[in-house]
Design an enzyme around this catalytic site. Structure first.
Site, PDB file in Angstrom:
ATOM      1  CE1 TYR A 170     -19.244 136.823   5.105  1.00 37.63           C
ATOM      2  CE2 TYR A 170     -19.884 138.203   3.548  1.00 37.63           C
ATOM      3  CZ  TYR A 170     -19.381 136.906   3.808  1.00 37.63           C
ATOM      4  OH  TYR A 170     -19.023 136.502   2.573  1.00 37.63           O
ATOM      5  CB  SER A 217     -19.546 139.042  -0.296  1.00 41.11           C
ATOM      6  OG  SER A 217     -18.981 138.778   0.373  1.00 41.11           O
ATOM      7  CG  ASP A 263     -23.925 129.885  -3.961  1.00 38.92           C
ATOM      8  OD1 ASP A 263     -24.030 128.563  -2.435  1.00 38.92           O
ATOM      9  OD2 ASP A 263     -23.719 130.566  -3.239  1.00 38.92           O
ATOM     10  CD  GLU A 273     -23.086 133.500  -7.372  1.00 41.79           C
ATOM     11  OE1 GLU A 273     -21.711 134.134  -6.033  1.00 41.79           O
ATOM     12  OE2 GLU A 273     -23.326 134.354  -7.597  1.00 41.79           O
ATOM     13  NE  ARG A 307     -21.905 128.846   0.076  1.00 39.11           N
ATOM     14  CZ  ARG A 307     -21.355 129.983  -0.285  1.00 39.11           C
ATOM     15  NH1 ARG A 307     -20.289 129.834   0.576  1.00 39.11           N
ATOM     16  NH2 ARG A 307     -21.501 130.814  -0.723  1.00 39.11           N
ATOM     17  N   GLY A 327     -15.965 131.050   2.759  1.00 37.86           N
ATOM     18  CA  GLY A 327     -15.884 132.629   3.496  1.00 37.86           C
ATOM     19  C   GLY A 327     -15.708 130.836   4.788  1.00 37.86           C
ATOM     20  CD  GLU A 342     -15.738 139.088  -1.566  1.00 34.09           C
ATOM     21  OE1 GLU A 342     -16.700 138.259  -0.830  1.00 34.09           O
ATOM     22  OE2 GLU A 342     -16.233 138.598  -2.741  1.00 34.09           O
ATOM     23  CG  ASN A 386     -17.240 131.579  -2.707  1.00 31.52           C
ATOM     24  OD1 ASN A 386     -15.570 131.560  -3.160  1.00 31.52           O
ATOM     25  ND2 ASN A 386     -17.669 132.227  -1.900  1.00 31.52           N
TER      26      ASN A 386
END
Length: 307
Positions: free
Chosen positions: A212, A142, A253, A268, A251, A274, A16, A270
């Site tokens: 992205y 990612s 998900d 999961e 964050r 990002g 990443e 994070n």
């Protein structure tokens, strides 16, 4: 009064790297608007000596993936006694390990999809669980290495036993939950808004390119879902954040099968979302009333040394 010196850690050597560079540059630009003294640090194997020479007031961790968000760089910063942003050593290591994170979140009362851990060479030609299911590397971000196995596939994905596979020998096999892709951010102990992610049709799911590529996905924030589902997502995001011992922002998900059995599962967390122009965290924060400079400043002021 001297300006606070912030070392923005970015780049690194995980898969990443490019995402991290984008996040780091965006945050560094925001810090300069806040009149901080900013050092851009492209992290290499000499990072301990680089930081020892710089002696910043705060290390802003914009690294993503292994070494950057798995507790490794956090341990170095603890040793150097440099206050740093985001989660500490233990929370970072636990969150990066999807299997361990699921165990802890489930024990705290968060709904998760049935799953198992298997060595990729042990999968063979028999499905480890009944399709459809998802195969994920245990320690990647990612969406690198994520494979969706459809109901009509006769055999497990053979990429797992290929020499091209570079995401570790342990994989998480998880029941696939169809439906809507949702995410929810936490800032300190405050839950922000829920956002729905709609990948463009050319992408099979919310993969790396969908995340992205400019225009690769549509974000609907706040998500247009029922109030009880919205609140349940916020509840579980905060529980997961606290159960794993996260600090700063995170964050979580989710998948929500609104057209089928109504399943809502946490996927999961994070610990270092990002911060690029297409990233979800700044967008969710903006809807919740926090501009990128405001968010970046809050993260810096929240920094500390902790395990």
């Amino acid at each position: 009064m001297a300006k606070k010196h912030i070392a923005v850690l970015m780049g690194g050597f995980s898969s990443e790297r490019s995402v991290s560079l984008s996040s780091g540059r965006a945050c560094a630009a925001a810090f300069k608007k806040e009149e901080y003294h900013v050092s851009h640090v492209d992290v290499g194997h000499d990072i301990a000596s680089v930081l020892a020479d710089l002696r910043p007031d705060v290390a802003f961790n914009a690294l993503h993936g292994p070494y950057g968000e798995d507790g490794t760089i956090q341990g170095i910063l603890e040793y150097l006694q440099i206050p740093y942003t985001h989660s500490g050593v233990l929370a970072s290591a636990l969150a990066m390990n999807k299997a361990q994170a699921k165990i802890i979140a489930a024990a705290a009362g968060v709904s998760v999809a049935p799953s198992c851990i298997i060595r990729r060479f042990d999968i063979g030609r028999e499905h480890p669980i009944e399709p459809p299911y998802v195969v994920k590397p245990v320690r990647e971000g990612s969406s690198f290495g994520v494979v969706i196995v459809k109901p009509d596939q006769l055999f497990p994905p053979q990429i797992l036993v290929s020499s091209d596979w570079k995401y570790g020998d342990e994989v998480l096999v998880e029941r696939y939950v169809s439906g809507r892709e949702l995410t929810c951010a936490v800032m300190g102990n405050t839950v922000l808004d829920v956002c729905e992610i709609m990948p463009e049709q050319r992408f099979q799911f919310y993969d790396y390119n969908s995340k992205y590529t400019l225009g690769g996905s549509k974000h609907v924030c706040p998500a247009k879902i029922s109030s009880n589902i919205y609140q349940n997502i916020k509840r579980m995001a905060l529980i997961a954040h606290q159960a794993l011992g996260c600090r700063g922002i995170s964050r979580s998900d989710f998948r929500y099968d609104d057209m089928g059995d109504g399943a809502l599962v946490w996927l999961e967390i994070n610990t270092q979302p990002g911060m690029t122009s297409t990233s979800l965290m700044p967008e969710i924060a903006k809807v919740s009333g926090h501009s990128l400079p405001d968010l970046a400043r809050w993260i810096v002021e929240d920094a500390s040394c902790m395990r």
